[in-house]
Scaffold this motif. Structure first.
Motif, PDB file in Angstrom:
ATOM      1  N   PHE A  43       7.268  -8.533 -14.428  1.00 34.19           N
ATOM      2  CA  PHE A  43       5.877  -7.907 -14.002  1.00 34.19           C
ATOM      3  C   PHE A  43       6.138  -7.463 -12.625  1.00 34.19           C
ATOM      4  O   PHE A  43       5.710  -6.198 -12.192  1.00 34.19           O
ATOM      5  N   ALA A  44       7.239  -7.686 -11.696  1.00 33.78           N
ATOM      6  CA  ALA A  44       7.384  -7.358 -10.507  1.00 33.78           C
ATOM      7  C   ALA A  44       8.329  -5.861 -10.486  1.00 33.78           C
ATOM      8  O   ALA A  44       8.526  -5.247  -9.532  1.00 33.78           O
ATOM      9  N   GLY A  45       9.096  -5.668 -11.984  1.00 33.99           N
ATOM     10  CA  GLY A  45       9.884  -4.550 -12.058  1.00 33.99           C
ATOM     11  C   GLY A  45       9.096  -3.446 -12.523  1.00 33.99           C
ATOM     12  O   GLY A  45       9.662  -2.356 -12.933  1.00 33.99           O
ATOM     13  N   VAL A  46       8.151  -3.815 -13.291  1.00 31.86           N
ATOM     14  CA  VAL A  46       7.115  -2.609 -14.190  1.00 31.86           C
ATOM     15  C   VAL A  46       5.735  -2.249 -13.640  1.00 31.86           C
ATOM     16  O   VAL A  46       5.490  -1.693 -12.992  1.00 31.86           O
ATOM     17  N   ASP A  47       5.151  -3.578 -14.137  1.00 33.41           N
ATOM     18  CA  ASP A  47       3.681  -3.378 -13.963  1.00 33.41           C
ATOM     19  C   ASP A  47       3.119  -3.275 -12.325  1.00 33.41           C
ATOM     20  O   ASP A  47       2.223  -2.464 -12.089  1.00 33.41           O
ATOM     21  N   LEU A  48       3.728  -4.214 -11.401  1.00 32.11           N
ATOM     22  CA  LEU A  48       3.316  -3.997 -10.011  1.00 32.11           C
ATOM     23  C   LEU A  48       3.836  -2.772  -9.358  1.00 32.11           C
ATOM     24  O   LEU A  48       2.860  -2.106  -8.704  1.00 32.11           O
ATOM     25  N   PRO A  49       5.011  -2.413  -9.398  1.00 33.45           N
ATOM     26  CA  PRO A  49       5.295  -1.239  -8.906  1.00 33.45           C
ATOM     27  C   PRO A  49       4.651   0.100  -9.319  1.00 33.45           C
ATOM     28  O   PRO A  49       4.252   0.869  -8.616  1.00 33.45           O
ATOM     29  N   LEU A  50       4.237   0.022 -10.604  1.00 39.54           N
ATOM     30  CA  LEU A  50       3.669   1.254 -11.263  1.00 39.54           C
ATOM     31  C   LEU A  50       2.019   1.186 -11.002  1.00 39.54           C
ATOM     32  O   LEU A  50       1.431   2.191 -10.536  1.00 39.54           O
ATOM     33  N   LEU A  51       1.476  -0.022 -10.668  1.00 40.07           N
ATOM     34  CA  LEU A  51       0.159  -0.321 -10.144  1.00 40.07           C
ATOM     35  C   LEU A  51       0.149   0.303  -8.811  1.00 40.07           C
ATOM     36  O   LEU A  51      -0.723   1.276  -8.461  1.00 40.07           O
ATOM     37  N   LEU A  52       1.235   0.204  -7.885  1.00 40.73           N
ATOM     38  CA  LEU A  52       1.289   0.812  -6.650  1.00 40.73           C
ATOM     39  C   LEU A  52       1.087   2.247  -6.639  1.00 40.73           C
ATOM     40  O   LEU A  52       0.773   2.928  -5.955  1.00 40.73           O
ATOM     41  N   ARG A  53       1.953   2.735  -7.618  1.00 39.01           N
ATOM     42  CA  ARG A  53       2.121   4.605  -7.972  1.00 39.01           C
ATOM     43  C   ARG A  53       1.209   4.902  -8.369  1.00 39.01           C
ATOM     44  O   ARG A  53       0.402   5.911  -7.885  1.00 39.01           O
ATOM     45  N   PHE A  54       0.026   4.177  -9.067  1.00 40.57           N
ATOM     46  CA  PHE A  54      -0.976   4.650  -9.650  1.00 40.57           C
ATOM     47  C   PHE A  54      -2.292   4.774  -8.333  1.00 40.57           C
ATOM     48  O   PHE A  54      -2.723   5.582  -8.603  1.00 40.57           O
ATOM     49  N   GLN A  55      -2.176   3.726  -7.610  1.00 42.00           N
ATOM     50  CA  GLN A  55      -2.913   3.639  -6.451  1.00 42.00           C
ATOM     51  C   GLN A  55      -2.846   4.972  -5.474  1.00 42.00           C
ATOM     52  O   GLN A  55      -3.719   5.589  -5.035  1.00 42.00           O
ATOM     53  N   ASP A  56      -1.508   5.293  -5.353  1.00 41.35           N
ATOM     54  CA  ASP A  56      -1.006   6.467  -4.691  1.00 41.35           C
ATOM     55  C   ASP A  56      -1.658   7.763  -5.284  1.00 41.35           C
ATOM     56  O   ASP A  56      -2.171   8.619  -4.663  1.00 41.35           O
ATOM     57  N   ALA A  57      -1.372   7.908  -6.539  1.00 38.05           N
ATOM     58  CA  ALA A  57      -1.776   9.069  -7.273  1.00 38.05           C
ATOM     59  C   ALA A  57      -3.398   9.379  -7.280  1.00 38.05           C
ATOM     60  O   ALA A  57      -3.843  10.208  -6.909  1.00 38.05           O
TER      61      ALA A  57
END
Length: 193
Positions: A43-57
């Motif tokens: 989860f810390a290697g896929v979903d959470l970092p991608l959530l952060l990238r989605f927030q940025d986008a």
């Protein structure tokens, strides 16, 4: 982050059901280890970092970047069923957000690449939810759903389930810290089951 949010988050046990059926997990210690391992390694290697990238986008109003990260997320899902579950939850949350007045969610209702982390991030950005609070809430919701599934599948019992959840909550800050440091080329995870 509520488990009563009508997006279907309670329906997917991910690999937990298989692990219990296969006899890999038979008690609360095994459940705690399994879910805790998934939190810190997957989860810390896929979903959470991608959530952060989605927030940025979404903060930059960059729809193309959000779609590109959606393609990445779909490619990182190890099984078709997980990708399908994620897409269904994403479209359900997009519908709910659009119905609540989040106009940027409207196109995602029919978007093939809709996913839950993207729509969670969009909702957080649209409503001005603090980034740390959003990522913590996202992690909590996932963790609570996994423990709820374990309580039903094992059966673990409500009290034992709450103890496991309480112990696993302590791992959320470390998982978030790890997620913040994951480089684009290092996104991903591989899990048994």
């Amino acid at each position: 982050s509520s488990p009563t949010l009508p997006v279907g988050g309670y329906t997917g046990s991910e690999a937990l059901e298989y692990a219990i059926t296969a006899g890999w997990l038979a008690d609360k210690d095994a459940i705690r280890g399994w879910i805790g391992g998934r939190l810190s390694h997957s989860f810390a290697g896929v979903d959470l970092p991608l959530l952060l990238r989605f927030q940025d986008a979404f903060e930059r109003a960059d729809h193309e970047a959000a779609l590109a990260w959606s393609q990445t997320l779909r490619a990182l899902r190890e099984r078709f069923e997980l990708a399908r579950q994620d897409a269904a939850m994403g479209r359900a949350l997009a519908t709910l957000l659009a119905d609540l007045g989040v106009t940027r969610a409207e196109p995602w209702r029919a978007e093939e690449l809709a996913n839950y982390p993207a729509m969670f991030a969009l909702g957080a950005v649209e409503w001005g939810v603090d980034r740390d609070a959003a990522v913590t809430g996202f992690a909590f919701a996932w963790l609570e759903n996994q423990v709820a599934a374990a309580v039903k599948l094992l059966p673990l019992g409500q009290t034992a389930g709450q103890r496991v959840l309480g112990e696993l909550l302590k791992g959320i800050p470390a998982a978030i810290q790890r997620a913040r440091g994951v480089e684009d080329a290092r996104l991903g995870a591989s899990e048994p089951g």
